[in-house]
Scaffold this motif. Sequence first.
Motif, PDB file in Angstrom:
ATOM      1  N   GLY A 124     -20.601   0.961  -9.644  1.00 57.86           N
ATOM      2  CA  GLY A 124     -19.760  -0.222  -9.831  1.00 57.86           C
ATOM      3  C   GLY A 124     -18.809  -0.522  -8.681  1.00 57.86           C
ATOM      4  N   THR A 125     -17.997  -1.560  -8.900  1.00 60.74           N
ATOM      5  CA  THR A 125     -17.031  -2.012  -7.891  1.00 60.74           C
ATOM      6  C   THR A 125     -15.654  -2.132  -8.534  1.00 60.74           C
ATOM      7  N   VAL A 126     -14.636  -1.621  -7.839  1.00 62.93           N
ATOM      8  CA  VAL A 126     -13.240  -1.778  -8.261  1.00 62.93           C
ATOM      9  C   VAL A 126     -12.623  -2.876  -7.413  1.00 62.93           C
ATOM     10  N   VAL A 127     -12.015  -3.850  -8.069  1.00 60.03           N
ATOM     11  CA  VAL A 127     -11.387  -4.975  -7.362  1.00 60.03           C
ATOM     12  C   VAL A 127      -9.891  -4.952  -7.637  1.00 60.03           C
ATOM     13  N   PHE A 128      -9.111  -4.858  -6.566  1.00 60.73           N
ATOM     14  CA  PHE A 128      -7.652  -4.923  -6.692  1.00 60.73           C
ATOM     15  C   PHE A 128      -7.192  -6.306  -6.255  1.00 60.73           C
ATOM     16  N   VAL A 129      -6.587  -7.049  -7.180  1.00 61.72           N
ATOM     17  CA  VAL A 129      -6.005  -8.337  -6.797  1.00 61.72           C
ATOM     18  C   VAL A 129      -4.632  -8.039  -6.215  1.00 61.72           C
ATOM     19  N   ASN A 130      -4.581  -8.056  -4.891  1.00 63.10           N
ATOM     20  CA  ASN A 130      -3.360  -7.733  -4.175  1.00 63.10           C
ATOM     21  C   ASN A 130      -2.633  -9.045  -3.858  1.00 63.10           C
ATOM     22  N   SER A 131      -2.019  -9.170  -2.706  1.00 57.07           N
ATOM     23  CA  SER A 131      -1.259 -10.386  -2.368  1.00 57.07           C
ATOM     24  C   SER A 131      -1.024 -10.399  -0.865  1.00 57.07           C
ATOM     25  N   THR A 132      -0.911 -11.597  -0.298  1.00 60.00           N
ATOM     26  CA  THR A 132      -0.525 -11.660   1.122  1.00 60.00           C
ATOM     27  C   THR A 132       0.860 -11.056   1.324  1.00 60.00           C
ATOM     28  N   ALA A 133       1.636 -10.930   0.239  1.00 58.58           N
ATOM     29  CA  ALA A 133       2.959 -10.286   0.357  1.00 58.58           C
ATOM     30  C   ALA A 133       2.827  -8.831   0.789  1.00 58.58           C
ATOM     31  N   ALA A 134       1.677  -8.207   0.499  1.00 60.61           N
ATOM     32  CA  ALA A 134       1.464  -6.810   0.920  1.00 60.61           C
ATOM     33  C   ALA A 134       1.355  -6.715   2.429  1.00 60.61           C
ATOM     34  N   LEU A 135       0.874  -7.794   3.061  1.00 57.71           N
ATOM     35  CA  LEU A 135       0.634  -7.798   4.496  1.00 57.71           C
ATOM     36  C   LEU A 135       1.871  -8.275   5.248  1.00 57.71           C
ATOM     37  N   ARG A 136       2.633  -9.153   4.593  1.00 56.29           N
ATOM     38  CA  ARG A 136       3.849  -9.672   5.232  1.00 56.29           C
ATOM     39  C   ARG A 136       4.756 -10.205   4.135  1.00 56.29           C
ATOM     40  N   GLY A 137       5.659  -9.358   3.684  1.00 54.11           N
ATOM     41  CA  GLY A 137       6.574  -9.765   2.611  1.00 54.11           C
ATOM     42  C   GLY A 137       7.685 -10.643   3.148  1.00 54.11           C
ATOM     43  N   GLY A 138       8.239 -11.473   2.271  1.00 50.10           N
ATOM     44  CA  GLY A 138       9.345 -12.337   2.673  1.00 50.10           C
ATOM     45  C   GLY A 138      10.618 -11.965   1.933  1.00 50.10           C
ATOM     46  N   PRO A 139      11.756 -12.555   2.348  1.00 52.47           N
ATOM     47  CA  PRO A 139      13.030 -12.271   1.686  1.00 52.47           C
ATOM     48  C   PRO A 139      12.927 -12.552   0.182  1.00 52.47           C
ATOM     49  N   ASN A 140      13.580 -11.720  -0.594  1.00 50.41           N
ATOM     50  CA  ASN A 140      13.627 -11.824  -2.055  1.00 50.41           C
ATOM     51  C   ASN A 140      12.322 -11.448  -2.753  1.00 50.41           C
TER      52      ASN A 140
END
Length: 231
Positions: A124-140
């Motif tokens: 099978g395949t495991v899919v993690f729905v991550n976020s562009t925030a993981a690559l470059r987070g912003g204030p708050n």
Amino acid sequence: MAPRFALVTGAGSGIGRACAAVLAEDGHRVTLVGRRLALLEAAAAAIPGALAVAADLATDAGVGTVADAAPERLDVLVHAAGAFRYGPLAEMPTAAWRALDAVNLHAPFALTARCLPALRRAGGTVVFVNSTAALRGGPNAGAYAASKSALKAAADVLRQEVNPLGVRVLSIFPGRTDTPMQDEVLAAENRTVDRSTLLDPADVAAMIGAALRLPRRAEVTDITVRPTQPV
Ligand SMILES: NC(=O)c1ccc[n+]([C@@H]2O[C@H](COP(=O)([O-])OP(=O)(O)OC[C@H]3O[C@@H](n4cnc5c(N)ncnc54)[C@H](OP(=O)(O)O)[C@@H]3O)[C@@H](O)[C@H]2O)c1
């Protein structure tokens, strides 16, 4: 052809719900997971053969409930359940960090661990729905970004550990997507935007579907998808 099975967390709304629909269209029997049973049942009503399982993944008991309900062969495990917390890092209460990490980081790995035998059986395949925030987070968004960065780091290690077992691992990094969570983010930012500039959950689900449809000899490891117009 043997039936294929998928389990999607956060499937009552947003990206998880869109993923469940794509997986069903691709012939999977889908188990939908979230806390609000009414949302899950509404989503399941549109998907023939879908099963709804209500559980709080931030708890060990909730992870256990979902693992016990998971099929014995699991072709796809999508971790879309997630939470956001707005605020400057210096003011983030410890309890809020822990609550975010529980659902965004620890739950996906605890559930993956419990489902690993079923994933191995199916290749099978495991899919993690991550976020562009993981690559470059912003204030708050620091606590959220930190939980998602840790999720990426752990997914990258998991891939090395489970590829030899025949299990693929995909991280997808969406930008702002038109979902209830994004409503929460925009409200916290006190912003209104042209919603047509946001990604649609179906855009994210379509990318996941495309990666999953590749033959198992091919593994897509990371996908970034973001709005074309800056939001
Ligand atoms: N929207 C965006 O702009 C965006 C961008 C990048 C990444 N993401 C990520 O995409 C994923 C899906 O979010 P979304 O945008 O589609 O928002 P959403 O519609 O609010 O979906 C989040 C889902 O997670 C479930 N959930 C939250 N806490 C849970 C818990 N403790 N146990 C079980 N289920 C829980 C919620 O259902 P219940 O409340 O019923 O439990 C909800 O269905 C998240 O991981 C998010 O971080 C979103």
